[in-house]
Design a protein around this motif. Structure first.
Motif, mmCIF file in Angstrom:
data_model
loop_
_atom_site.group_PDB
_atom_site.id
_atom_site.type_symbol
_atom_site.label_atom_id
_atom_site.label_comp_id
_atom_site.label_asym_id
_atom_site.label_seq_id
_atom_site.Cartn_x
_atom_site.Cartn_y
_atom_site.Cartn_z
ATOM 1 N N ASN A 346 10.232 -1.467 -12.047
ATOM 2 C CA ASN A 346 9.994 -2.464 -10.999
ATOM 3 C C ASN A 346 11.054 -3.566 -11.088
ATOM 4 N N TYR A 398 -2.613 7.914 -9.218
ATOM 5 C CA TYR A 398 -2.300 7.297 -7.923
ATOM 6 C C TYR A 398 -3.331 6.225 -7.547
ATOM 7 N N MET A 404 -3.664 0.096 -5.276
ATOM 8 C CA MET A 404 -2.828 1.307 -5.308
ATOM 9 C C MET A 404 -3.483 2.435 -4.520
ATOM 10 N N ARG A 407 -2.933 1.590 -0.921
ATOM 11 C CA ARG A 407 -1.520 1.731 -0.541
ATOM 12 C C ARG A 407 -1.110 3.204 -0.465
ATOM 13 N N MET A 408 -1.653 4.008 -1.397
ATOM 14 C CA MET A 408 -1.305 5.435 -1.418
ATOM 15 C C MET A 408 -1.747 6.150 -0.136
ATOM 16 N N THR A 411 0.983 6.459 2.344
ATOM 17 C CA THR A 411 2.233 7.151 2.000
ATOM 18 C C THR A 411 2.248 8.566 2.569
ATOM 19 N N GLU A 416 7.833 8.008 -1.544
ATOM 20 C CA GLU A 416 7.060 6.770 -1.348
ATOM 21 C C GLU A 416 6.030 6.586 -2.459
ATOM 22 N N ARG A 417 5.352 7.666 -2.826
ATOM 23 C CA ARG A 417 4.320 7.542 -3.862
ATOM 24 C C ARG A 417 4.930 7.143 -5.199
ATOM 25 N N VAL A 420 5.696 3.460 -5.086
ATOM 26 C CA VAL A 420 4.487 2.623 -5.250
ATOM 27 C C VAL A 420 4.072 2.599 -6.730
ATOM 28 N N THR A 423 6.276 0.293 -8.596
ATOM 29 C CA THR A 423 6.250 -1.117 -8.208
ATOM 30 C C THR A 423 4.914 -1.759 -8.578
ATOM 31 N N LEU A 424 3.832 -1.023 -8.323
ATOM 32 C CA LEU A 424 2.503 -1.596 -8.588
ATOM 33 C C LEU A 424 1.906 -1.099 -9.906
#
Ligand code: ZN
Length: 449
Positions: A346, A398, A404, A407-408, A411, A416-417, A420, A423-424
């Motif tokens: 991240n 995930y 998360m 957010r998933m 995606t 993208e996954r 994420v 980052t998270l």
């Protein structure tokens, strides 16, 4: 067959893990992103006797399984190779998050007083336990690790690593000047103490030894000469030190070694460069130094959280790539602020953003796994899920947090996954960590089949 938690002590002949699976095959900077990885949306990883037997789509591999194979199913999860941390200090576990200083004051005010305590082997042993558990909680299965100047700190570390059957590299700090008296050795004693440790631990099980001068300012010419001598006396030893982290440090090296053309040249002069040499940081390198690192097949450890925390500067990954220097990722705890390689990625992303560059999630995955393994010349054993390699892997969740999971849902691709997760995600995103096919860490129970 049904897999239950009590199975962890019972090792069946083969075990298969079903989930989404990804691993990198090569550096995306070299081969392009699309051919740099292998991904199976519904994948199967088959492990036998601690090694990876096969990896591929579940659809085809399920039919090949022997009847007595246990299958563990992880839902909403991604299997990756175990993470490889190419620069970390286990004795600094107790002083992570120490306020307010840059490198040289931070060493004097926080690091040295803590490292003093490792003269006591019991103290060292307790920290080694906490440290290794923390690595495993974060999906890290191999690391290149600093001890302290005390040989017993390295004995304590290797004992703890050996009991978990981890592939670990560590060494005793060599430091004979510019440090408190209680933390200095002599050129002679550092040579003999290192030699004893090498004979005791190097090549024992999955353990390797690294000759570990702290950094040029804390070693005399004589000590650096003996460090180079050790590297010629034993095959496949590692060399682990720091390089060009902070501007003040670089000026200090110039003042201490006026006859050398630069910081790297000091190490070069004492024959400390090579295919198993890892230099942490390399934030402020000139072109000649980059060339020399590449030429000697030495590696750099990119330590973004540490470089930001100590205000050292921004590592130029693009420059390292241009010069074809091997690069791994390092947490550099305790100047680094997290044991999590996800959190380290991240911050790596942000370090690149500040330089107007992107860090693609597949490149990030490479840095944290195969790139690290290559930096350590261990890519025939770890950092990948290729058949025949050691079954050190992590299961990433995930749905580790409500955010998360939410957010998933938005995606649509593995890219993208991954981003994420990087980052998270943090230690909560590590559902399980396997070492030689054995679960040494797990959060909650996998689904069963
Ligand atoms: Zn460090």
């Amino acid at each position: 067959m049904i897999k239950t938690s009590s199975d962890s002590l019972f090792q069946p002949r083969a075990h298969a893990y079903r989930a989404a699976i990804i691993h990198t095959l090569d550096d995306p900077a070299r081969v392009g992103i699309d051919t740099s990885y292998q991904y199976f949306e519904d994948g199967l990883l088959i492990v036998e006797n601690g090694l990876i037997k096969a990896v591929g789509p579940a659809e085809t591999l399920l039919a090949t399984l022997a009847g007595d194979t246990h299958i563990t199913v992880y839902k909403n999860a991604l299997i990756t190779p175990g993470f490889v941390d190419t620069h970390i200090h286990y004795p600094q576990t107790g002083m992570i998050a120490s306020y307010g200083e840059q490198l040289l004051d931070w060493l004097n005010n926080y690091t040295f007083p803590e490292e003093d305590k490792f003269a006591d082997k019991d103290y060292a042993g307790n920290v080694a336990e906490i440290f290794l558990n923390e690595l495993l909680r974060n999906g890290t299965t191999t690391a290149l690790v600093f001890g302290t100047v005390h040989p017993q700190s390295v004995d304590a570390f290797f004992e703890a690593a050996e009991s978990r059957n981890l592939r670990m590299i560590a060494g005793k700090v060599m430091m004979d000047r510019n440090a408190p008296e209680t933390l200095t050795d002599t050129a002679e004693s550092s040579y003999h103490d290192s030699k004893r440790l090498i004979e005791r631990w190097h090549g024992k099980g999955r353990l390797h030894y690294a000759v570990t001068p702290r950094f040029a300012p804390t070693s005399s010419d004589q000590q650096l000469t003996l460090a180079g001598k050790l590297l010629t006396e034993y095959p496949q030893l590692y060399m682990h030190t720091h390089l060009s982290e902070n501007r003040q440090e670089i000026e200090w090296v110039k003042a201490l070694f006026p006859n050398h053309s630069g910081y790297l040249d000091v190490y070069d002069h004492f024959n400390l460069l090579g295919e198993r040499s890892v230099f942490a940081h390399g934030v402020h390198l000139c072109d000649d130094e980059c060339k020399r690192l590449a030429e000697s097949d030495s590696a750099l450890a990119f330590c973004p959280t540490s470089n930001l925390f100590l205000g050292s500067g921004l590592f130029d990954l693009a420059k390292a790539e241009q010069h074809n220097i091997k690069v791994g990722l390092g947490t550099d705890v305790g100047a680094g602020t997290s044991f999590s390689m996800l959190q380290t990625l991240n911050e790596a992303y942000k370090v690149m953003q500040l330089q107007g560059k992107k860090l693609n999630p597949f490149k990030s995955l490479y840095l944290a796994t195969l790139g690290g393994a290559r930096a350590l010349k261990l890519d025939d054993k770890i950092g990948t899920l290729q058949p025949g390699t050691e079954a050190d892997f992590a299961v990433l969740d995930y749905h580790a947090t409500p955010l998360m999971a939410y957010r998933m849902q938005q995606t649509t691709s593995i890219e993208e996954r991954l981003f994420v997760l990087m980052t998270l995600g943090d230690d909560r995103a590590i559902k399980a960590t396997y070492v030689m096919g054995k679960a040494l860490h797990s959060r909650g129970e996998p689904s069963s089949q």
